[in-house]
Design a protein around this motif. Structure first.
Motif, short mmCIF file in Angstrom:
data_model
loop_
_atom_site.label_atom_id
_atom_site.label_comp_id
_atom_site.label_asym_id
_atom_site.label_seq_id
_atom_site.Cartn_x
_atom_site.Cartn_y
_atom_site.Cartn_z
N HIS A 1 12.39 -0.05 -4.39
CA HIS A 1 11.82 -0.25 -3.07
C HIS A 1 12.76 -1.08 -2.20
CE1 HIS A 1 10.89 -3.97 -5.25
NE2 HIS A 1 10.99 -4.55 -4.06
N GLU A 2 12.45 -1.10 -0.92
CA GLU A 2 13.05 -2.03 0.03
C GLU A 2 11.93 -2.71 0.81
OE1 GLU A 2 15.78 0.00 2.54
OE2 GLU A 2 17.19 0.49 0.92
N ILE A 3 12.22 -3.89 1.33
CA ILE A 3 11.25 -4.59 2.17
C ILE A 3 11.74 -4.52 3.60
CG2 ILE A 3 10.10 -6.78 2.64
CD1 ILE A 3 10.32 -7.48 -0.27
N ILE A 4 10.97 -3.82 4.42
CA ILE A 4 11.34 -3.62 5.82
C ILE A 4 10.22 -4.20 6.69
CG2 ILE A 4 11.87 -1.92 7.61
CD1 ILE A 4 12.85 -0.06 5.40
N GLU A 5 10.58 -5.17 7.50
CA GLU A 5 9.63 -5.84 8.39
C GLU A 5 8.41 -6.36 7.61
OE1 GLU A 5 8.67 -3.21 11.56
OE2 GLU A 5 10.68 -3.22 12.42
N GLY A 6 8.69 -6.94 6.46
CA GLY A 6 7.65 -7.57 5.67
C GLY A 6 6.75 -6.63 4.91
N VAL A 7 7.12 -5.35 4.81
CA VAL A 7 6.32 -4.36 4.11
C VAL A 7 7.20 -3.63 3.10
CG1 VAL A 7 4.96 -2.25 4.35
CG2 VAL A 7 4.75 -4.06 6.06
N VAL A 8 6.63 -3.36 1.91
CA VAL A 8 7.37 -2.63 0.88
C VAL A 8 7.46 -1.16 1.26
CG1 VAL A 8 7.25 -1.79 -1.49
CG2 VAL A 8 6.82 -4.20 -1.00
N VAL A 9 8.66 -0.61 1.14
CA VAL A 9 8.89 0.80 1.42
C VAL A 9 9.56 1.42 0.20
CG1 VAL A 9 10.08 2.48 2.89
CG2 VAL A 9 9.12 0.39 3.90
N PRO A 10 8.98 2.46 -0.41
CA PRO A 10 9.60 3.09 -1.58
C PRO A 10 10.86 3.86 -1.19
CG PRO A 10 7.67 4.33 -0.90
CD PRO A 10 7.69 3.10 -0.05
N VAL A 11 11.90 3.70 -2.01
CA VAL A 11 13.14 4.43 -1.77
C VAL A 11 13.53 5.29 -2.97
CG1 VAL A 11 14.01 2.76 -0.11
CG2 VAL A 11 14.53 2.45 -2.54
N ASP A 12 12.95 5.03 -4.12
CA ASP A 12 13.26 5.79 -5.34
C ASP A 12 12.01 5.82 -6.20
OD1 ASP A 12 14.12 6.81 -7.77
OD2 ASP A 12 16.04 5.77 -7.72
N TRP A 13 11.25 6.92 -6.11
CA TRP A 13 9.96 6.99 -6.82
C TRP A 13 10.13 7.01 -8.32
CZ3 TRP A 13 5.38 5.69 -5.36
CH2 TRP A 13 5.03 5.75 -4.01
N PHE A 14 11.24 7.55 -8.81
CA PHE A 14 11.47 7.55 -10.26
C PHE A 14 11.57 6.12 -10.77
CE2 PHE A 14 13.97 7.65 -14.14
CZ PHE A 14 13.37 8.68 -14.84
N ARG A 15 12.30 5.28 -10.04
CA ARG A 15 12.44 3.89 -10.45
C ARG A 15 11.15 3.11 -10.22
NH1 ARG A 15 16.06 0.64 -7.90
NH2 ARG A 15 16.43 -0.55 -9.80
N VAL A 16 10.38 3.48 -9.21
CA VAL A 16 9.08 2.84 -8.99
C VAL A 16 8.17 3.07 -10.19
CG1 VAL A 16 6.97 2.94 -7.63
CG2 VAL A 16 9.18 2.85 -6.47
N GLY B 1 0.80 -1.22 0.00
CA GLY B 1 0.00 0.00 0.00
C GLY B 1 0.83 1.27 0.00
N SER B 2 2.04 1.22 0.52
CA SER B 2 2.89 2.42 0.55
C SER B 2 3.33 2.84 -0.84
CB SER B 2 4.12 2.17 1.42
OG SER B 2 4.87 1.06 0.92
N ILE B 3 3.17 1.95 -1.84
CA ILE B 3 3.50 2.29 -3.23
C ILE B 3 2.23 2.45 -4.06
CG2 ILE B 3 4.44 1.36 -5.38
CD1 ILE B 3 6.86 0.46 -3.88
N THR B 4 1.36 1.47 -4.03
CA THR B 4 0.16 1.54 -4.86
C THR B 4 -0.79 2.63 -4.37
OG1 THR B 4 -0.89 -0.20 -3.53
CG2 THR B 4 0.31 -0.88 -5.51
#
Length: 466
Positions: A159-174, A91-94
């Protein structure tokens, strides 16, 4: 429900709702751009043919736009009700991507749609044309964000996966993930093709009914011109998209090809037809061309295409469905190219408006763009299985914990309501098509002359034809 598991029912329900939804935005995207072209040509030439066509198609656009909005809202709710695991994981990306779509595209469309539909003689010509263009731009922007979200699910990055959740780190690449440019171009061309075929079929219907007029001829001419250019271009883009899929989702390509085994070291054949049997792990009754698969996908007569047996059984998509949905899409695409080519030939011979076999062909091809679009989406989405986010989240993990009874009842309710509501909307659109543009007689004999005054209209349609 007939031995079907809850996860299967959840997938069927989402597939059902998205199949209804996607056809309306596709036509909206194409018609919005078509309306902008029509109004621009009218402003440039002052030819009333373009103005009459604008008023005619704006009524159909209004109905289609409304059905697209309603069906889209239902889909958004399903992310929380049936796919809570997916929402929690990504959800943090979509979520932000869908929010960007609302803040840019939807606000742009909503802000100018009223001026476009109701302001023909209430605002200046330049402002009205600007409003039409902004609505067209809004549909493209909406497609941009939706495809960015879906493409990230196909080829996730940034993105990175932190504690089983996707976290965006580079929105251009996303956003600009590896499959996004190809899928965006493929979807845009599919929308324009679907609309061109719809317009061509509408013109063919009127001409076959003896209702010849400059507006009808212009409709057919513009639609065929679009087909001549876009249909072959779509084939090129589709090939590039396939090569990208081969690089990032080889199991999907193996399923599309119905290719199971690479033993022997021979180049991969192209299987034209057959029946991929998931249980027996082979394609039965196949008709194939030796080495052509390697030539098309590897551009080589030596390299092999990935085979399904190279992947664990639990990581293989449903090859039977993917194999045939892809061939349905490609087969219809070939017919679209043929229709455009025949139209160009008959235009040069001066027979395009009177050749009844060709007009019947154009009429029957009316829904082909939407059918091909749905077949392509089924190929893409089923071919991604068993992953919702490819390589990161399995479909089983993404689903909510609902029972079979609950999902069976909700699916049945969706089928009944959708067929009633959207069936009525589609019937109304077809009725508007049957009436034809202003100035086109409502009957071959021409004695009614009421094509511009239907018995019942939506409120927006009344103002759009002023």
């Amino acid at each position: 429900m007939f031995g079907t598991e809850a996860i299967d029912l959840a997938r069927i329900q989402f597939a059902f709702t998205v199949s209804f939804h996607i056809v309306f935005p596709a036509i909206t995207i194409g018609l919005a751009s078509y309306l902008a072209v029509l109004e621009g040509l009218w402003l440039k030439t002052r030819d009333d043919t373009y103005r009459n066509l604008y008023h005619f198609w704006s009524r159909i656009f209004a109905v289609n736009f409304g059905m697209g909005v309603v069906s889209g809202i239902v889909m958004a709710y399903q992310f929380g009700t049936h796919w809570s695991g997916f929402s929690a994981f990504s959800g943090s990306i979509t979520g932000p991507l869908l929010t960007y779509e609302v803040l840019t595209a939807f606000f742009l469309e909503a802000g100018f749609l009223g001026v476009m539909l109701f302001g023909w003689d209430r605002v200046g010509r330049g402002l009205h044309f600007f409003a039409t263009c902004m609505v067209a731009v809004g549909t493209i922007v909406s497609m941009f964000w939706i495809l960015a979200s879906n493409s990230w699910m196909q080829t996730p990055q940034g993105h990175e996966i932190i504690e089983g959740v996707v976290v965006p780190v580079d929105w251009f690449r996303v956003v600009f993930n590896p499959s996004f440019p190809y899928r965006l171009a493929h979807m845009a061309l599919a929308a324009f093709l679907s609309t061109a075929l719809f317009v061509a079929a509408s013109a063919a219907w009127l001409l076959l009914g003896g209702r010849d007029a400059p507006e009808v001829r212009k409709m057919l001419s513009m639609a065929l011109g679009m087909l001549v250019v876009i249909a072959p271009l779509q084939a090129v883009v589709g090939d590039l998209h396939g090569l990208n899929t081969l690089e990032h989702q080889p199991a999907k390509i193996a399923a599309i090809e119905g290719h199971w085994d690479n033993s022997g070291g021979e180049p991969t054949p192209l299987i034209l037809f057959g029946w991929p049997d998931m249980a027996r792990e082979e394609t039965r009754h196949k008709l194939e061309i030796p080495a052509l698969g390697s030539l098309l996908l590897r551009h080589s007569l030596e390299e092999q295409v990935p085979a399904l047996k190279e992947f664990p059984p639990e990581d293989r998509p449903n090859a039977t469905l993917v194999f045939w949905s892809f061939r349905l899409m490609v087969g219809l695409g070939i017919l679209m190219i043929l229709l455009g080519g025949l139209g160009g030939y008959l235009r040069r011979r001066g027979r395009v408006y009177g050749c009844r076999p060709f007009l019947r062909f154009a009429l029957w091809m009316g829904p082909a763009g939407l059918v091909a679009l749905l077949a392509g989406w089924f190929t893409t989405e089923v071919g991604r299985q068993p992953w919702v986010v490819y390589g990161l989240l399995r479909t089983q993990e993404a689903a909510s914990s609902h029972g079979v009874l609950h999902l069976s009842l909700s699916l049945a309710a969706f089928v009944v309501v959708y067929l009633a509501v959207f069936g009525s909307g589609v019937a109304y659109m077809l009725r508007l098509v049957h009436q034809g543009p202003r100035g086109v007689d409502a009957s071959p004999s021409g004695d009614s002359g009421q094509a511009d005054a239907p018995a019942r209209r939506l409120p927006a349609a009344d103002h759009a034809t002023l």
